[in-house]
Design a protein around this motif. Structure first.
Motif, PDB file in Angstrom:
ATOM      1  N   LEU A 102       1.061  -0.934  -0.080  1.00  0.00           N
ATOM      2  CA  LEU A 102      -0.027  -0.042  -0.526  1.00  0.00           C
ATOM      3  C   LEU A 102       0.740   1.338   0.014  1.00  0.00           C
ATOM      4  N   GLU A 104       4.387   1.454  -1.360  1.00  0.00           N
ATOM      5  CA  GLU A 104       4.728   1.445  -2.577  1.00  0.00           C
ATOM      6  C   GLU A 104       4.265   2.319  -3.145  1.00  0.00           C
ATOM      7  N   ASN A 105       2.581   1.620  -3.307  1.00  0.00           N
ATOM      8  CA  ASN A 105       1.737   1.750  -4.458  1.00  0.00           C
ATOM      9  C   ASN A 105       0.684   3.097  -4.618  1.00  0.00           C
ATOM     10  N   ARG A 106       0.698   3.400  -3.747  1.00  0.00           N
ATOM     11  CA  ARG A 106       0.278   4.969  -3.090  1.00  0.00           C
ATOM     12  C   ARG A 106       1.184   6.268  -3.221  1.00  0.00           C
ATOM     13  N   LYS A 107       2.889   5.921  -3.045  1.00  0.00           N
ATOM     14  CA  LYS A 107       3.881   6.619  -3.586  1.00  0.00           C
ATOM     15  C   LYS A 107       3.844   7.555  -2.228  1.00  0.00           C
ATOM     16  N   VAL A 108       3.856   6.311  -0.561  1.00  0.00           N
ATOM     17  CA  VAL A 108       3.081   7.503   0.135  1.00  0.00           C
ATOM     18  C   VAL A 108       4.798   8.463   0.068  1.00  0.00           C
ATOM     19  N   ARG A 111       5.748  10.908  -1.937  1.00  0.00           N
ATOM     20  CA  ARG A 111       4.525  11.956  -1.853  1.00  0.00           C
ATOM     21  C   ARG A 111       5.087  13.338  -0.901  1.00  0.00           C
ATOM     22  N   LYS A 135      -4.361   7.524 -13.390  1.00  0.00           N
ATOM     23  CA  LYS A 135      -5.903   7.396 -13.364  1.00  0.00           C
ATOM     24  C   LYS A 135      -6.760   7.915 -15.064  1.00  0.00           C
TER      25      LYS A 135
END
Length: 218
Positions: A102, A104-108, A111, A135
Motif C-alpha cells: 500500500l 509503495e503503490n500509493r507512493k506515500v 509524496r 487514473k
C-alpha cells in the motif's frame, strides 16, 4: 547443510513470505538474488520485532503473561528452533507485506518527500508504467511506427522489460499510420512491440471513448 544453516533458513521464512507477496503486488524490474535476500532479512526482522511489541503490549496490559521471544537469545543454538515464533511471525509478515505494498503503490514516501521539498521523484517505476498506470489514462492511441499502424483502444493491462513493451487493449480500432485511414475493428488485442518503435498518446474522450473514433471514420 549444517543444522545452523537449516535453522537460519527456517527463521527467514517470514521475511521470504513478505518479500514474495510484496514482489507480486508492485511494479518492479526483476530483483537480483542479493536484493531478494536483503528484503527477506529486512521483512523478517520487522516481523519478529512486531511480534515482540505485541507480546510486550499484552504483558503490559496484564492480559496474560507471555514469555519473551527466544529467537534473539539462542540464535547460535542450532538445536533450538522456535517454530511457534516463526509461525506467528509468518502471519504478521503477510500483513506487513500488504502494508508495504500500500505504501509503495500509493507512493506515500515519495509524496511526503515531495511535500517537504526533499525530492521530486515520483517512484521507482519508469515513465511508461507511470503513464499507463495513471487514473487519467483510459483510451489511448498506440502508434506502431515499424508496421505503420495506429491502434485506438482502452488499456486493460500492460507490462514491459528492458526492450519490449507489452500492452493489452480492448474495443480497438486500427488505422493506417501515415494517413489515419480506418482499417478494421477488434474487441481485444495483445501487442508486444519494441519500445523504441512506438508512440503512445492519450485520446480525447467526451463520453465512452467511441465518439472520437466515429468522427475519424467519417
Amino acid at each position: 547443510m549444517s543444522e545452523l544453516t537449516i535453522k537460519l533458513i527456517i527463521i527467514l521464512i517470514p521475511g521470504a513470505i513478505s518479500t514474495l507477496i510484496f514482489g507480486k503486488l508492485i511494479l518492479h524490474k526483476e530483483w537480483s538474488s542479493f536484493r531478494f535476500v536483503l528484503y527477506s532479512i529486512l521483512f523478517g526482522i520487522i516481523s519478529y520485532l512486531t511480534l515482540q511489541l505485541i507480546i510486550n503490549g499484552i504483558n503490559l496490559c496484564k492480559c496474560n503473561d507471555l514469555p519473551e521471544l527466544t529467537i534473539w537469545s539462542n540464535l547460535n543454538d542450532a538445536s533450538s528452533i522456535p517454530y511457534k515464533e516463526v509461525l506467528f511471525a509468518s502471519l504478521i509478515s503477510i500483513i506487513l507485506a500488504f502494508i508495504a505494498t500500500l505504501i509503495e503503490n500509493r507512493k506515500v514516501i515519495n509524496r511526503v518527500a515531495g511535500f517537504l521539498g526533499i525530492s521530486g521523484k515520483y517512484g521507482d517505476e519508469n515513465l511508461y508504467s507511470m503513464f499507463l498506470g495513471s487514473k487519467e489514462v483510459e483510451f489511448i492511441y498506440l502508434r506502431d511506427i515499424k508496421n505503420q499502424l495506429t491502434y485506438h483502444g482502452w488499456v486493460k493491462s500492460f507490462s514491459e522489460n528492458d526492450n519490449i513493451s507489452e500492452i493489452r487493449l480492448c474495443d480497438v480500432a486500427v488505422y493506417n499510420y501515415s494517413n489515419s485511414e480506418f482499417l478494421y475493428e477488434v474487441g481485444e488485442i495483445y501487442l508486444s512491440l519494441n519500445k523504441q518503435e512506438i508512440i503512445i498518446e492519450l485520446a480525447n474522450t467526451d463520453n465512452d471513448g467511441q465518439k472520437e473514433t466515429e468522427q475519424e471514420q467519417q
